[in-house]
Design a protein around this motif. Sequence first.
Motif, PDB file in Angstrom:
ATOM      1  N   SER A   1     115.351  22.192  42.223  1.00 37.08           N
ATOM      2  CA  SER A   1     115.630  20.357  42.447  1.00 37.08           C
ATOM      3  C   SER A   1     115.126  19.470  41.791  1.00 37.08           C
ATOM      4  O   SER A   1     113.753  20.209  40.587  1.00 37.08           O
ATOM      5  CB  SER A   1     114.884  20.503  44.124  1.00 37.08           C
ATOM      6  N   LYS A   2     115.656  18.101  42.202  1.00 35.02           N
ATOM      7  CA  LYS A   2     114.827  17.497  40.408  1.00 35.02           C
ATOM      8  C   LYS A   2     114.376  16.583  41.118  1.00 35.02           C
ATOM      9  O   LYS A   2     113.742  15.350  41.336  1.00 35.02           O
ATOM     10  CB  LYS A   2     115.914  16.186  40.466  1.00 35.02           C
ATOM     11  N   ARG A   3     113.793  16.994  43.413  1.00 34.61           N
ATOM     12  CA  ARG A   3     112.923  15.575  44.241  1.00 34.61           C
ATOM     13  C   ARG A   3     111.523  16.864  44.127  1.00 34.61           C
ATOM     14  O   ARG A   3     111.282  17.695  43.850  1.00 34.61           O
ATOM     15  CB  ARG A   3     113.565  15.054  44.818  1.00 34.61           C
ATOM     16  N   ASP A   4     110.154  16.048  44.818  1.00 33.10           N
ATOM     17  CA  ASP A   4     109.001  16.976  44.902  1.00 33.10           C
ATOM     18  C   ASP A   4     109.245  17.560  46.755  1.00 33.10           C
ATOM     19  O   ASP A   4     108.533  18.716  46.228  1.00 33.10           O
ATOM     20  CB  ASP A   4     107.944  15.677  44.929  1.00 33.10           C
ATOM     21  N   LYS A   5     110.330  16.870  47.642  1.00 33.54           N
ATOM     22  CA  LYS A   5     109.810  17.685  48.700  1.00 33.54           C
ATOM     23  C   LYS A   5     111.884  18.315  48.873  1.00 33.54           C
ATOM     24  O   LYS A   5     112.228  17.325  49.037  1.00 33.54           O
ATOM     25  CB  LYS A   5     109.767  17.022  50.012  1.00 33.54           C
TER      26      LYS A   5
ATOM     27  N   ILE B   1     126.489  25.596  39.680  1.00 33.11           N
ATOM     28  CA  ILE B   1     125.727  25.499  38.269  1.00 33.11           C
ATOM     29  C   ILE B   1     125.863  23.736  38.473  1.00 33.11           C
ATOM     30  O   ILE B   1     126.282  23.198  39.731  1.00 33.11           O
ATOM     31  CB  ILE B   1     127.296  25.385  37.196  1.00 33.11           C
ATOM     32  N   ASN B   2     124.318  23.696  38.483  1.00 33.78           N
ATOM     33  CA  ASN B   2     123.982  21.576  38.661  1.00 33.78           C
ATOM     34  C   ASN B   2     124.024  21.626  39.442  1.00 33.78           C
ATOM     35  O   ASN B   2     124.229  19.699  39.874  1.00 33.78           O
ATOM     36  CB  ASN B   2     124.200  20.721  37.611  1.00 33.78           C
ATOM     37  N   GLU B   3     124.249  22.342  40.819  1.00 33.75           N
ATOM     38  CA  GLU B   3     123.942  21.780  42.469  1.00 33.75           C
ATOM     39  C   GLU B   3     122.030  21.682  43.679  1.00 33.75           C
ATOM     40  O   GLU B   3     121.715  23.046  43.342  1.00 33.75           O
ATOM     41  CB  GLU B   3     124.823  21.925  43.692  1.00 33.75           C
ATOM     42  N   GLU B   4     121.772  20.801  43.160  1.00 29.81           N
ATOM     43  CA  GLU B   4     119.793  20.649  44.258  1.00 29.81           C
ATOM     44  C   GLU B   4     120.761  21.806  45.170  1.00 29.81           C
ATOM     45  O   GLU B   4     121.570  21.611  46.123  1.00 29.81           O
ATOM     46  CB  GLU B   4     119.961  19.141  44.279  1.00 29.81           C
ATOM     47  N   PRO B   5     119.122  21.946  45.436  1.00 29.54           N
ATOM     48  CA  PRO B   5     119.424  23.040  47.160  1.00 29.54           C
ATOM     49  C   PRO B   5     119.849  22.299  48.205  1.00 29.54           C
ATOM     50  O   PRO B   5     120.817  22.882  49.153  1.00 29.54           O
ATOM     51  CB  PRO B   5     117.550  23.669  47.506  1.00 29.54           C
ATOM     52  N   ARG B   6     119.427  20.889  47.977  1.00 26.89           N
ATOM     53  CA  ARG B   6     119.614  20.564  49.532  1.00 26.89           C
ATOM     54  C   ARG B   6     121.556  20.342  49.489  1.00 26.89           C
ATOM     55  O   ARG B   6     122.328  20.195  50.404  1.00 26.89           O
ATOM     56  CB  ARG B   6     119.689  18.650  49.375  1.00 26.89           C
ATOM     57  N   SER B   7     122.691  20.237  48.346  1.00 22.74           N
ATOM     58  CA  SER B   7     123.631  20.394  47.970  1.00 22.74           C
ATOM     59  C   SER B   7     124.599  21.462  48.179  1.00 22.74           C
ATOM     60  O   SER B   7     125.259  21.475  49.257  1.00 22.74           O
ATOM     61  CB  SER B   7     124.241  19.797  47.244  1.00 22.74           C
TER      62      SER B   7
ATOM     63  N   LEU C   1     131.550  27.563  44.631  1.00 20.49           N
ATOM     64  CA  LEU C   1     131.288  27.189  46.172  1.00 20.49           C
ATOM     65  C   LEU C   1     131.631  25.632  45.963  1.00 20.49           C
ATOM     66  O   LEU C   1     132.111  25.372  46.938  1.00 20.49           O
ATOM     67  CB  LEU C   1     129.370  26.759  46.303  1.00 20.49           C
ATOM     68  N   SER C   2     131.221  24.693  44.873  1.00 24.91           N
ATOM     69  CA  SER C   2     131.913  23.694  45.442  1.00 24.91           C
ATOM     70  C   SER C   2     133.266  23.133  45.934  1.00 24.91           C
ATOM     71  O   SER C   2     133.815  22.564  46.472  1.00 24.91           O
ATOM     72  CB  SER C   2     131.405  22.711  44.088  1.00 24.91           C
ATOM     73  N   LEU C   3     134.089  24.451  44.809  1.00 25.38           N
ATOM     74  CA  LEU C   3     135.894  24.040  45.299  1.00 25.38           C
ATOM     75  C   LEU C   3     136.233  24.524  46.473  1.00 25.38           C
ATOM     76  O   LEU C   3     137.052  24.262  46.998  1.00 25.38           O
ATOM     77  CB  LEU C   3     136.297  24.705  43.634  1.00 25.38           C
TER      78      LEU C   3
END
Length: 306
Positions: free
Chosen positions: A246-250, A210-216, A185-187
């Motif tokens: 996600s690596k964040r609380d919200k 891979i390794n992309e947070e939901p917001r990304s 997807l990133s590419l």
Amino acid sequence: MIKPERLKKGDTVAVIAPASPPSPNFLRKGISYLEEELGLKVKVGQHVYDHYGYLAGEDESRLIDLENAFLDKEVKGIFCACGGYGTARLASKINYSIISQNPKIFWGYSDITFLHTAISNSTGLVTFHGPMLSSDIGKEDCHPLSKDLFQQLFEPKEMLYTEEYSPLEVLVEGKASGRITGGNLSLITSSIGTPFEINTKSNILLIEDINEEPRSVDRMLNQLLQAGKLTDAAGIVIGDFHQCHSKRDKSLALEEVMDHYIQKAGKPAMKGFKIGHCSPQVSIPLGVNAEINTNEKVLMIDSGVE
């Protein structure tokens, strides 16, 4: 659409590193698999073990290995050592007439997605989205299925992806057909606005990451939606999104993000395919005709070789 010729035991293949530097130990084991298990002879690109920061050598060096592999009449297939980053830097420098005049198997995934798209747009050559020698095949825990699916290069055979491979979930019901395209997807997103922009019109779009947070993932899918890439597609195949939490609380969950955009696209779609940064990894040809049928939970893909 140009399908490359199938491989035969005893054929010569090339190994190149068009993106980041491979692990030498894992790469040697991956090459041993090609030689000992598949019965192939291997030519290693001159610059495969070069280092230039996060790249496997300077752009010109990686370009030389890529073009030389296509020019070499002995070479019947080209396998990428690993992904990482770097193929987009090569895309505008490649002499695509070399590839169109010397069509052959080209295999890789992840960062190689940019080359898959560029080669398809410029030549019509069918390429292969599959595990790489250093980052996958050369590792001890490589799943047997990931290795077994190299056999599609030796015999033309339609692939039928059913729930025998993995559980599938329908997001939008329906049936659609078209050429399968896409990959990471990133590419895919980074190709928009370039001469190598992905064409999804009436095609089946494959996405994985891979390794992309939901917001990304949200940001990238939003861009694809606004660029018309999701609504242009005939159907959507959602591969593995490895460690995309996600690596964040919200945060929204990845599932919420995916469902939001796939529902907006409104095209037949399923998720759960073991295609991407996963084990086992199901390799497939890109650029061939495919059909998605959510009623039967089936993805049919034509063979990628002649």
